[in-house]
Design an enzyme around this catalytic site. Structure first.
Site, short mmCIF file in Angstrom:
data_model
loop_
_atom_site.label_atom_id
_atom_site.label_comp_id
_atom_site.label_asym_id
_atom_site.label_seq_id
_atom_site.Cartn_x
_atom_site.Cartn_y
_atom_site.Cartn_z
N HIS A 287 -53.18 88.75 -75.61
CA HIS A 287 -53.78 89.55 -76.69
C HIS A 287 -55.25 89.77 -76.41
O HIS A 287 -55.97 88.88 -75.95
CB HIS A 287 -53.52 88.93 -78.06
CG HIS A 287 -54.33 87.75 -78.44
ND1 HIS A 287 -55.59 87.84 -79.01
CD2 HIS A 287 -54.07 86.42 -78.38
CE1 HIS A 287 -56.06 86.64 -79.28
NE2 HIS A 287 -55.15 85.76 -78.90
N ASP A 299 -60.45 82.77 -76.64
CA ASP A 299 -59.32 83.24 -77.44
C ASP A 299 -59.50 84.71 -77.80
O ASP A 299 -60.09 85.02 -78.81
CB ASP A 299 -59.21 82.38 -78.70
CG ASP A 299 -58.03 82.78 -79.57
OD1 ASP A 299 -57.12 83.46 -79.07
OD2 ASP A 299 -58.03 82.41 -80.76
N GLU A 331 -53.07 90.51 -82.68
CA GLU A 331 -52.37 89.23 -82.58
C GLU A 331 -52.92 88.25 -83.60
O GLU A 331 -52.17 87.48 -84.22
CB GLU A 331 -52.52 88.66 -81.17
CG GLU A 331 -51.71 87.37 -80.90
CD GLU A 331 -52.48 86.09 -81.21
OE1 GLU A 331 -51.90 85.01 -81.04
OE2 GLU A 331 -53.66 86.16 -81.62
N GLU A 332 -54.23 88.28 -83.79
CA GLU A 332 -54.87 87.34 -84.70
C GLU A 332 -54.47 87.55 -86.15
O GLU A 332 -54.72 86.70 -87.00
CB GLU A 332 -56.40 87.42 -84.56
CG GLU A 332 -56.94 87.02 -83.20
CD GLU A 332 -56.81 85.54 -82.91
OE1 GLU A 332 -56.22 84.82 -83.74
OE2 GLU A 332 -57.28 85.10 -81.85
N ASP A 360 -52.28 82.92 -73.46
CA ASP A 360 -53.14 82.93 -74.64
C ASP A 360 -53.98 81.65 -74.64
O ASP A 360 -53.45 80.57 -74.86
CB ASP A 360 -52.27 82.99 -75.90
CG ASP A 360 -53.07 83.23 -77.16
OD1 ASP A 360 -54.31 83.24 -77.09
OD2 ASP A 360 -52.44 83.43 -78.22
N HIS A 460 -61.97 80.31 -83.03
CA HIS A 460 -62.15 81.24 -84.15
C HIS A 460 -63.55 81.18 -84.75
O HIS A 460 -63.72 81.37 -85.96
CB HIS A 460 -61.09 81.01 -85.23
CG HIS A 460 -59.75 81.56 -84.86
ND1 HIS A 460 -58.70 81.63 -85.74
CD2 HIS A 460 -59.27 82.08 -83.70
CE1 HIS A 460 -57.64 82.17 -85.15
NE2 HIS A 460 -57.97 82.45 -83.89
#
Length: 523
Positions: A287, A299, A331-332, A360, A460
């Site tokens: 992603h 990420d 994707e998130e 990922d 994140h």
């Protein structure tokens, strides 16, 4: 694990020297038997971690020029898409940019919530970057607003019921009989999705909604929920303790949220080689989108960049099987891009995809080398992948074993883009170095690093920059990604039977209850 004849015996050359150079891909990575011919071996050796770092730096520069993020539906993602497309076209691929609509959400500034009366007090917020968890949090897809109003309890279960989902607060329109328009609805988690509660509150004339946790063990902490689609009123989640406190008297609350919550268009990037049997597609993906809190360089810039470097090296090489690479968007937000792609495939086209490899987060700073558990050898958690997934796992296991590098398994738990593929019976596998989960003492002994700390403490967050990349993890995983691509590009005997018979059974076995959405986060 036993290696099947189709994987054969792997071999390594000058491994010790290679491992001394953290940014140099293992120059004689593990190869399948029969060994690649000299041209194929040279091809694998040419795919180096410095090439991947070059792409990572480009993604960092794109984020820097676009408010520090590359999230789906933002200019940062558009620029990332265009960068990948330009590299793929230059490498000789047929590139498809696949649009789809999705629900976009961004929290622009930290929310505030205070009890005006009785006994005024401010509640501690959870900031947009998730760097700490307060007494309340803005739910994903909450509307934006600044309201002061009386709370009105909606069918609460206090004290909490005996089991999770005992509460059905707000799940029926009838729960709002007698609701005073202009009030704030106080709701409790349970039974139905958060979006149902929020929409029922909005329809009843609520100017905002507060949803507190249910109260049983494991359901007391601050809710950090995901509504799944936009609503126009502010919606926040709280701990059980805060909800119980607010419910105890006639309460006036001031609530302010600052969000963007709307439908937007974003894009997957799909690249097909011009070589190989079009009825035997070997597919790999990662992603491309970040979260809205940061640039997403581990990420998942790491998986995106490694996949791009491999694709570049293979684009003009005649292969036996057709290669397809994908960079997913959104994707998130719940695997939206890969799910859209798989759902859009006619059955005949889906049947041509013989395997899917997912990458990922492959360079976490406090990494573990995790291989998707295709055969459910640990007999815990999620079940095995579709037939053939076990053989993909064995290829990666043998790669790391040959390098005398420890590794462990990770479940197909549905938290990354392999999910839609295994749901329709396509064999899958891939690599993962860990996210917000905590490294165990056993893993620290196996991989180094720090036990008791997250694999990626910047998961994140805004600090997920190029400084968040572990070079050794990136180099070894790039070697594994390159090896798998070349092995399967030239294989006469791809993993798995040509069947999707077990797909419906597996989908039913792994489906969630659908009662509540707490948002997706990686292991």
């Amino acid at each position: 694990m036993r290696i099947t004849s189709r994987q054969g015996v792997f071999r390594v050359l000058t491994v010790a020297a290679a491992l001394a150079l953290p940014l140099t891909l293992v120059p004689a990575a593990a190869y399948a038997d029969p060994a690649p011919n000299p041209a194929q071996k040279k091809l694998i050796d040419s795919i180096t971690a410095p090439a991947v770092k070059k792409h990572l730096q480009a993604l960092q520069s794109i984020a820097d020029a676009n408010d520090g993020i590359r999230a789906a539906g933002t200019s940062g993602h558009t620029a990332s898409r265009d960068y990948v497309v330009s590299k793929l076209k230059k490498a000789g691929y047929t590139v498809t940019v696949q649009p789809f609509e999705f629900a976009y959400f961004e929290e622009l500034s930290t929310a505030s919530m205070e009890r005006v009366s009785p006994n005024p007090r401010a509640f501690t917020p959870t900031p947009p970057d998730g760097s700490s968890v307060g007494e309340f949090a803005t739910m994903s897809y909450s509307g934006s607003g600044n309201v002061t109003a009386t709370l009105q309890n909606i069918d609460l279960t206090l004290p909490p019921g005996p089991t999770p989902s005992s509460s059905s607060s707000g799940c029926e329109a009838s729960d709002f009989a007698g609701f005073t328009p202009g009030n704030i609805a106080l709701l409790q988690r349970g039974t139905c999705n958060f979006i149902v509660k929020a929409q029922n509150a909005q329809a009843a004339g609520a100017v905002a909604a507060i949803i507190f946790n249910e109260g049983q063990p494991g359901r007391t902490e601050t809710l950090r929920g995901n509504l799944g689609e936009p609503v126009s009123i502010p919606v926040v989640g709280t701990s059980f303790a805060v909800g119980e406190e607010l419910a105890s008297a006639t309460t006036v609350v001031h609530l302010k949220t600052d969000t963007v919550s709307e439908f937007r268009t974003t894009y997957n990037v799909i690249a097909d080689s011009k070589w190989g049997d079009p009825n035997k597609v070997v597919m790999a993906g990662a992603h491309l989108d970040s979260v809205t809190a940061g640039p997403g360089i581990n990420d998942n810039g790491s998986g995106s960049a490694a996949t791009l470097a491999v694709a570049e090296a293979l684009g003009k090489i005649p292969t036996k099987n057709r290669l397809r690479f994908a960079w997913w968007s959104a994707e998130e937000l719940g695997l939206l891009g890969s799910d859209f792609y798989v759902a859009s495939l006619p059955a005949a086209e889906a049947a041509k995809i013989k395997l899917y490899l997912n990458y990922d987060m492959v360079a976490s700073p406090n990494y573990a080398f995790k291989i998707y558990d295709g055969d459910d050898s640990d007999a815990t958690g999620a079940p095995a992948g579709p037939p053939g997934s076990d053989e993909i796992e064995k290829l990666f296991v043998k790669y790391f074993d040959t390098l005398r590098q420890g590794h462990n398994g990770t479940d197909f738990d549905g938290r990354s883009d392999y999910g839609p593929f295994i749901a329709v019976g396509i064999p899958a596998g891939g690599l993962f170095t860990g996210a917000e989960g905590v490294k165990t003492a056993e893993e620290a002994a196996l991989f180094g690093g720090t036990a008791g700390q997250p694999y990626d403490s910047c998961y994140h967050q805004a600090c997920d920059t190029i400084a968040n990349i572990n070079d050794k993890a990136l180099a070894l995983n790039t070697g594994a990604i390159a090896t798998a691509a070349v092995v399967y590009a030239f294989s006469s005997d791809l993993p798995g039977p040509d069947t999707r018979a077990a797909a419906a059974t597996r989908r039913a076995a792994t489906a969630g209850t659908g009662a509540d959405i707490q948002g997706r986060a990686k292991n």
